[in-house]
Write an enzyme that holds these catalytic residues in place. Structure first.
Site, PDB file in Angstrom:
ATOM      1  N   GLU A  59     -50.624  27.748  -6.104  1.00  0.00           N
ATOM      2  CA  GLU A  59     -51.649  27.221  -5.129  1.00  0.00           C
ATOM      3  C   GLU A  59     -53.252  26.707  -6.091  1.00  0.00           C
ATOM      4  O   GLU A  59     -53.200  27.031  -7.667  1.00  0.00           O
ATOM      5  CB  GLU A  59     -52.594  28.543  -4.150  1.00  0.00           C
ATOM      6  CG  GLU A  59     -51.522  28.947  -3.514  1.00  0.00           C
ATOM      7  CD  GLU A  59     -52.136  30.207  -3.274  1.00  0.00           C
ATOM      8  OE1 GLU A  59     -51.087  31.395  -2.258  1.00  0.00           O
ATOM      9  OE2 GLU A  59     -53.689  30.649  -2.970  1.00  0.00           O
ATOM     10  N   CYS A  96     -56.682  32.999  -4.655  1.00  0.00           N
ATOM     11  CA  CYS A  96     -54.768  32.856  -4.771  1.00  0.00           C
ATOM     12  C   CYS A  96     -53.782  33.766  -4.889  1.00  0.00           C
ATOM     13  O   CYS A  96     -54.146  34.910  -4.379  1.00  0.00           O
ATOM     14  CB  CYS A  96     -54.848  32.489  -6.373  1.00  0.00           C
ATOM     15  SG  CYS A  96     -55.628  30.685  -6.290  1.00  0.00           S
TER      16      CYS A  96
END
Ligand code: SAH
Ligand code: SF4
Length: 353
Positions: A94, A335
């Site tokens: 990500e 994240c």
């Protein structure tokens, strides 16, 4: 596809020059190729000023890594964009682009997963797959610039993974991204966040880079920290703070301590006083972050009055502290949450891809 081939975008200018000279190329060629790679081309064919024979040779011997967009979420609140990127082997990470008044900041991942296993962290719960290469870290920023038609001016290494557990590749990435013929993003615009791998903090201090070191402290003592962050059992808080002091003295740069406020765990006045006592007199700043709840852990955000009281205690001890602005809260911008949220059912922001 990439087997036995050279990861050309991870090479610095000197290494690239050496390789191209060995291929019989004139000295100026490396500058041309380096420029193309850092403009973000995905294939050698796009390098239009490079002779076709050389391009063919490069195709046979090298590959250009690329971060492909698997998923993309845009926050309806503040325009924060969150990506799930995939690499050649299908692994995903990500990354997030945030807009601040001073420009765009990219939060990049440095590993697929993480070994550190912090209790409150979605990435920590997902286990470790592999390190990212320097070019894969760089590619996240390149894709974001291209996809949004923007120039990223600041970078935080606060995505998935522990940067100091992938030390060589991260140092190489820093060299590339700050290079004059690369994206040319100065070290003063880069923050590296670590959970506290003490020996690597000393290594980094010797390099005297002008980046900001963020240290994820999240607790004022070994008892609480070892409970939430297993790394503390190996590198206890006293050793960590000693390394931080050394880092600040050696580089002249202020350390930024990250402190996720968890209801009933680390947010008491007593914790604030203990923290103040430990870092008083250090060139430091404390960033309080209301913890994001992740599935599989019971942690909840501290109440607003706890944050206020905590800050007051720190400030009375002469320690500057701020509460970090939360961006992209509707798209699970912390994240590890997008990758682990199967099908992104929990995310409310606009699903683009
Ligand atoms: N591994 C590095 C960098 C990536 S994590 C590190 O731990 O510092 C980036 C930041 O997010 C760290 O400060 C981490 O502690 C914090 N973080 C992780 N999970 C979080 C959560 N659920 N809520 C708030 N902050 C979190
Ligand atoms: Fe790894 Fe950082 Fe998450 Fe801890 S907080 S598990 S070190 S990514």
């Amino acid at each position: 596809m990439t087997e036995n081939k050279t990861d050309i975008k991870s090479m610095n200018e000197i290494e690239l020059k050496t390789m191209l000279m060995e291929m019989g190329q004139p000295g100026f060629r490396s500058g041309q190729v380096y420029k193309w790679l850092h403009q973000g081309v995905k294939s050698f064919d796009e390098m239009t000023n490079i002779p076709a024979a050389l391009r063919q040779k490069l195709v046979e011997n090298c590959y250009i890594s690329h971060a492909a967009i698997e998923k993309k979420l845009i926050s309806a609140y503040d325009g924060t964009v969150k990506y799930l990127f995939s690499f050649a082997d299908g692994e995903t990470v990500e990354s997030v682009v945030m807009k601040y008044h001073h420009g765009y900041t990219s939060c990049v991942s440095t590993q697929v997963g993480c070994k550190m296993g912090c209790d409150f962290c979605a990435t920590g719960k997902s286990g470790f797959r592999r390190n990212l290469t320097a070019s894969e870290i760089l590619s996240q920023i390149q894709t974001e610039q291209q996809d949004n038609g923007i120039r990223i001016s600041n970078i935080v290494l606060m995505g998935m993974g522990e940067p100091l557990d992938n030390y060589e590749n991260v140092i190489r990435f820093l060299e590339l991204v700050s290079s004059e013929h690369g994206l040319n993003i100065g070290m003063r615009h880069i923050s590296l966040s670590t959970c506290g791998i003490v020996p690597r903090i000393y290594d980094l201090a010797e390099k005297k880079l002008q980046l900001t070191l963020s240290v994820s402290l999240h607790a004022p003592n070994d008892e609480i920290r070892s409970r939430t962050m297993p790394v503390n059992r190996k590198y206890p808080i006293g050793e960590l703070l000693k390394a931080c002091r050394y880092y600040a003295e050696k580089t002249g740069r202020r350390i930024s301590f990250e402190y996720a406020m968890i209801d009933g765990v680390n947010d008491s006045d007593e914790c604030a006083r203990e923290l103040a006592g430990r870092i008083r007199g250090m060139l430091a700043h404390v960033n309080l972050i209301p913890v994001n709840s992740v599935s599989g852990s019971d942690y909840r955000k501290s109440r607003g009055d706890r944050l206020k009281s905590f800050i007051q205690i720190l400030e009375r001890s002469g320690i500057t502290a701020t509460v970090r602005r939360t961006l992209g809260s509707d798209i699970n911008a912390s994240c590890g949450q997008l990758r682990s949220a199967a099908g992104n059912k929990k995310a409310k922001g606009e699903m683009v891809q």
